[in-house]
Each structure stands twice: as structure tokens, then as C-alpha cells.
Motif scaffolding. Structure first.
Motif, short mmCIF file in Angstrom:
data_model
loop_
_atom_site.label_atom_id
_atom_site.label_comp_id
_atom_site.label_asym_id
_atom_site.label_seq_id
_atom_site.Cartn_x
_atom_site.Cartn_y
_atom_site.Cartn_z
N ARG A 1 -14.25 13.61 -15.61
CA ARG A 1 -15.19 12.62 -15.31
C ARG A 1 -14.69 12.19 -13.95
O ARG A 1 -15.45 11.74 -12.91
CB ARG A 1 -15.28 11.40 -16.27
N THR A 2 -13.64 12.00 -13.64
CA THR A 2 -12.73 11.56 -12.41
C THR A 2 -11.97 12.52 -11.72
O THR A 2 -11.30 13.12 -12.31
CB THR A 2 -12.11 10.12 -12.79
N GLN A 3 -12.19 12.60 -10.52
CA GLN A 3 -11.49 13.60 -9.75
C GLN A 3 -10.15 12.81 -9.35
O GLN A 3 -10.17 11.71 -8.59
CB GLN A 3 -12.20 14.00 -8.43
N ASP A 4 -8.88 13.26 -9.79
CA ASP A 4 -7.64 12.68 -9.39
C ASP A 4 -7.61 12.83 -7.93
O ASP A 4 -7.62 13.98 -7.47
CB ASP A 4 -6.53 13.08 -10.15
N THR A 5 -7.11 11.62 -7.04
CA THR A 5 -6.65 11.93 -5.86
C THR A 5 -5.39 11.37 -5.86
O THR A 5 -4.73 11.54 -4.59
CB THR A 5 -7.58 11.29 -4.65
N ASN A 6 -4.78 10.57 -6.78
CA ASN A 6 -3.64 9.90 -6.66
C ASN A 6 -2.37 10.78 -6.48
O ASN A 6 -1.49 10.43 -5.49
CB ASN A 6 -3.22 9.09 -7.85
N LEU A 7 -2.31 12.00 -7.07
CA LEU A 7 -1.13 13.05 -6.89
C LEU A 7 -0.95 13.35 -5.60
O LEU A 7 -0.18 13.39 -5.27
CB LEU A 7 -1.48 14.17 -7.96
N ARG A 8 -2.17 13.63 -4.89
CA ARG A 8 -1.81 14.15 -3.30
C ARG A 8 -1.42 12.90 -2.65
O ARG A 8 -0.50 13.19 -1.82
CB ARG A 8 -3.34 14.51 -2.80
N ASP A 9 -2.07 11.82 -2.84
CA ASP A 9 -1.33 10.61 -2.03
C ASP A 9 0.07 10.33 -2.28
O ASP A 9 0.60 10.00 -1.44
CB ASP A 9 -2.32 9.34 -2.44
N ILE A 10 0.35 10.49 -3.36
CA ILE A 10 1.90 10.13 -3.98
C ILE A 10 2.65 11.13 -3.38
O ILE A 10 3.80 11.07 -2.74
CB ILE A 10 2.05 10.04 -5.36
N ALA A 11 2.28 12.64 -3.47
CA ALA A 11 3.03 13.72 -2.77
C ALA A 11 3.38 13.42 -1.57
O ALA A 11 4.38 13.67 -0.86
CB ALA A 11 2.31 14.91 -3.08
N ARG A 12 2.14 12.96 -0.69
CA ARG A 12 2.49 12.97 0.72
C ARG A 12 3.42 11.75 1.03
O ARG A 12 4.14 11.55 1.95
CB ARG A 12 1.18 12.65 1.37
N TYR A 13 3.02 10.56 0.16
CA TYR A 13 3.80 9.51 0.43
C TYR A 13 5.24 9.62 0.17
O TYR A 13 6.35 9.33 0.89
CB TYR A 13 3.47 8.11 -0.26
N LEU A 14 5.46 10.44 -0.77
CA LEU A 14 7.05 10.67 -1.40
C LEU A 14 7.47 11.65 -0.27
O LEU A 14 8.79 11.46 0.05
CB LEU A 14 6.95 11.46 -2.50
N GLY A 15 6.82 12.54 0.25
CA GLY A 15 7.25 13.57 1.43
C GLY A 15 7.93 12.84 2.33
O GLY A 15 8.96 13.08 3.13
N VAL A 16 7.01 11.82 3.11
CA VAL A 16 7.60 10.99 4.20
C VAL A 16 8.81 10.36 3.78
O VAL A 16 9.75 10.10 4.88
CB VAL A 16 6.22 9.96 4.47
N HIS A 17 8.99 10.09 2.61
CA HIS A 17 10.29 9.21 2.41
C HIS A 17 11.46 10.02 1.63
O HIS A 17 12.41 9.69 1.38
CB HIS A 17 10.00 8.27 1.27
N GLY A 18 11.34 11.56 2.11
CA GLY A 18 12.26 12.29 1.65
C GLY A 18 12.69 12.54 0.24
O GLY A 18 13.69 12.85 -0.30
N VAL A 19 11.47 12.31 -0.59
CA VAL A 19 11.61 12.56 -1.89
C VAL A 19 10.74 13.74 -2.29
O VAL A 19 9.64 13.75 -1.81
CB VAL A 19 11.24 11.30 -2.88
N ASP A 20 11.22 14.67 -3.04
CA ASP A 20 10.51 15.85 -3.38
C ASP A 20 9.62 15.72 -4.64
O ASP A 20 10.38 15.22 -5.78
CB ASP A 20 11.27 17.14 -3.55
N LEU A 21 8.24 15.63 -4.60
CA LEU A 21 7.57 15.74 -6.16
C LEU A 21 7.68 17.47 -6.62
O LEU A 21 7.40 18.29 -6.07
CB LEU A 21 6.26 15.63 -5.71
#
Lengths: 256, 256
Positions: free
Chosen positions: A25-45
Motif C-alpha cells: 500500500r505504501t512506498q517506503d522512503t524512510n530507509l533511503r532518508d535514514i541511510a543518507r542521514y547516517l552516511g553524513v554522520h559516518g555511520v554505515d547502514l
């Protein structure tokens, strides 16, 4: 390939909670947003899981992920309705009780007055030992307990809450990305030089992401690493290796 | 809530393989497409995992999922480059070897002639005991072994391959969906009637998905079940229960 190694590596997993994702029903977009946010903070998803709104499933996945990775970020299931059971599941996973957090209850009383019914009060519940995660958008805050951050599922709210997560994370060395774009050649022609360059840089991660359509085809070759000098040198090395293999026109483009 | 029960339930998991999803470079859309496709075929998507292009991670996730669910569908990692290790991982998970499938090799020889290099030949490899999954779009086919279907990661190609998966699935009773939309009320006001109706229909799944923005707020209440008569009756029951709780204007809308 997985994430680049070398330098301090901090890992995280995302746990997406919600029938609406698994039903399509819903297209998740949170995974990508979190992945990018973590990347900027030096955390690997390092991993992501999506589970339904089922207590035992959430608990099992959360325990598996929080044992294995430095951090876990959950999204979804923190609203007022009966299918919102994330807080219950997180408390159960940690073996603690939920209590009504006075700060949230105060905010909700101010907002709702005598319309503060039982359903809304559910959203004031936080596991014992937990701490709040600010919600600058709308509604009650998220919370954190141990190495787990519990965020909303609605993307606008999730993104707002993320801003209060980053400052609490131990940062690893940030992963930097460069992209070499090649048009008019297939991956099959690029594979050997790409592999040779990847093998020469074992702490980096090199991947090939083909595109086609609109009469253009080719591949974006993505280079990821923690050392900016090695990354820049590897781009030049890769373009040269491609040319030596008869694949011309490789050029660095803005990474997306 | 999880999926509706009642009737014959057939389950599946999706395993998304690729650094590009976990780095945030690529927005996955395959999960949603597969979820919807499975839904139409009466198969419940029960879990999804995303893992990096790392052999041990793919093997561990695949074995966990194929033991537990009726089917597993993987996406990604079947191209010609060194980071495409899905076929190797699937073969290792099943404890079998890879071999060059004569049909694929024939197609590739016809396509590439003497440009059929080692990298391209990688894409002809299929685990012993596996069977091909047609690719009506571009490039070599996917494959299936045991209860696992191995599809491409590129969405256009993945969707094409899916068409050859459906006919091979054992079908459960299809899950039907209806949506009641309520504007101008928050979830907190709807929670009690929604829960009461959910409890009265234990084999159905009822969820609340709030929306806000553009000056409109409210929630889509999604009802899912396998019995069309019960589903239709429950929509009417829910709208009445909402009204009795002071939440008016609930109306059935097209499910999305």
C-alpha cells in the motif's frame, strides 16, 4: 562488496514496522532518508528489515539487530491506534515496563484538554529507562532506549526526529562517494577493469549500477571509501583502466 | 495486526541485495511492486530484508527466510560485475555448484559472438537443480531453485521477470482491501471505534494511516480480509462506529 572498511566503522540497522509496507500500500522512503542521514554522520547502514505489526515479529527482529549493530533505528507503529504496538514491543524486547512520560503527558494535556482520551494517552508511553527524541514537526516525541531509536513512520515526522538522533551517535569516519559514468558500453565490457581496480583497493567499495532507456545505456560506477586522497586517485585509475580495456568516455559526474 | 488470517495462507519474503540501497544511493521500489504482485496472486508478503553485497550476509538471510516462508524472492546482484554475487550466494546456501546453463550461453553467444567475455559469461551461471525465470525485457534470465526466485535489481527487468514467477506460485485466498477515509479528525478520536471493530473481526486486518498537509488532515482506515462479504459489511460497521464516537464524514474511497 559491503561498506568500505578502514578507519573507525560504526554500524546501524533500520527496522521498518508496518503492514502497509508489506501489503504494497505504501512506498517506503524512510530507509533511503535514514541511510543518507547516517552516511553524513559516518555511520554505515548494514542491514534493514521490514516486519508486520505483530508483537513477536517486532521483538525478534529488534533483538537480533540490536545485538549485532551499534545502533538500530525503527520507524512506524507509534501512533494512537490499536495496530501501533512498537512501544509495547520495544519495552518487551528490553524486558522493561512502559510508563506515561510526564513531559509528553503535559504536552498532550495542553494540546487536548479533556479530549485527551485513552488512545491519545497511549502515545505518552515510554519504556522505563528510555529518553525522548524531539519531534519538531507534529505530535508527540519519539524515544530512545539502549542503542535503539524509535521514530515515527510518517516521512515528514521521521525526518524531523532524525535531527535529534544524529548528535547522539558515535561517529565513524565518513564514507565519501564518487561516481564515474560511462555511456554507450555495457557492464560486461567494464567488469574486468572494474574488478581489477576494486581488488587493488580492498578497503574501498566499488559497484556498478547499469542504466538504460531513452536510447541511452551504460553504467554508473560508484566508488566509496573513507580516504579522500585514495578515492580521488582511484577515480583516475578506473577511468584509465576502462580506456585500456577499450571502454572510453568514462567521466566523473556528480554523485547522486 | 499482520496479514488477515482465515482461508489458505501462503507466505513469502523479499530479500533485497545491494549496497546501493543501504548507502541511500538508490530508492528501492521493487519491494512495493513485489508486494502488490504477490497480493494479487493470493500470497502474503510477511517480511523483507535488505543486505549488502556480502556473501555471508546473503547466505544467512536467504537460509533464514527460505526455512520460514513458502517463497523467497530476491532482487539484485545478478549482473556481470565483481559485486554481483547473488548466484554464488544462492548456490552456497543450497550447497550446490553453479554451472553455465546451455540455454543462456546460447542466447549470449548469439548476442555477443566473440565479445562474450568472462564477465558476461558469469551471467549464464545457474545453480545445479535450478530452473530459468524468463526475462522479457533485456539481458539474461533469472532463475529459481527450491522455493527461491532470483530476479534482477533493475526495476523494469524485475517487473518483467515477475510475470514468470506468478504462475509457479501456490495461491492462497486473495486478500481484498477497502479504505475508509476520514478528514478533519485525528487518529486519537478514531482509535477506540477502530479497535472495537477490529476486535469484532479477528481474521481481518484493520490499520490507520494518518495524513496531513495542504491544510487537510485525517486518516485512511484500511480494512483487509479474505471474505468479500465480511469486508463490505465491516466498512459499513466501521463508518457507523466512527459516527457513534463523534467522528463523522468517514466514507469509502478507492483503495490505493
Amino acid at each position: 562488496m559491503g561498506s568500505p572498511t578502514g578507519g573507525d566503522v560504526v554500524t546501524a540497522a533500520v527496522l521498518i514496522i508496518g503492514d502497509e509496507i508489506l501489503s504494497g500500500r505504501t512506498q517506503d522512503t524512510n530507509l533511503r532518508d535514514i541511510a543518507r542521514y547516517l552516511g553524513v554522520h559516518g555511520v554505515d547502514l548494514a542491514e534493514a528489515r521490514t516486519v508486520p505489526d505483530v508483537m513477536e515479529e517486532i521483538i525478534a527482529a529488534l533483538n537480533a539487530l540490536r545485538d549485532r549493530y551499534d545502533y538500530v533505528i525503527t520507524t512506524g507503529g507509534i501512533g494512537p491506534t490499536h495496530d501501533d504496538i512498537t512501544a509495547d514491543a520495544v519495552a518487551a524486547a528490553f524486558g522493561v515496563e512502559l510508563y506515561e512520560h510526564p513531559e509528553i503527558l503535559g504536552m498532550m494535556t495542553a494540546r487536548w484538554g479533556d479530549q485527551l482520551n485513552a488512545a491519545r494517552r497511549r502515545m505518552a508511553r515510554v519504556p522505563v529507562g528510555g529518553d525522548l527524541v524531539k519531534n519538531p514537526v507534529q505530535g508527540p516525541p519519539g524515544f530512545t532506549i539502549g542503542n535503539v531509536f524509535v521514530l515515527a513512520g510518517v516521512p515528514q515526522i521521521m525526518r524531523g526526529m532524525l535531527e535529534d538522533v544524529g548528535p547522539r551517535l558515535r561517529s565513524g569516519a565518513v564514507v565519501l562517494t564518487k561516481t564515474v559514468r560511462v555511456e554507450g558500453s555495457g557492464e560486461g565490457a567494464m567488469a574486468a577493469p572494474l574488478e581489477a581496480v576494486a581488488k587493488a583497493h580492498p578497503t574501498m567499495s566499488l559497484g556498478s549500477y547499469p542504466f538504460f532507456g531513452d536510447g541511452i545505456y551504460g553504467s554508473n560506477l560508484v566508488l566509496r571509501g573513507r580516504d579522500p586522497e585514495e578515492l580521488a586517485a582511484t577515480v583516475i585509475e578506473l577511468i584509465a583502466a576502462l580506456e585500456a580495456a577499450g571502454v572510453s568516455g568514462g567521466r566523473e559526474v556528480e554523485s547522486v
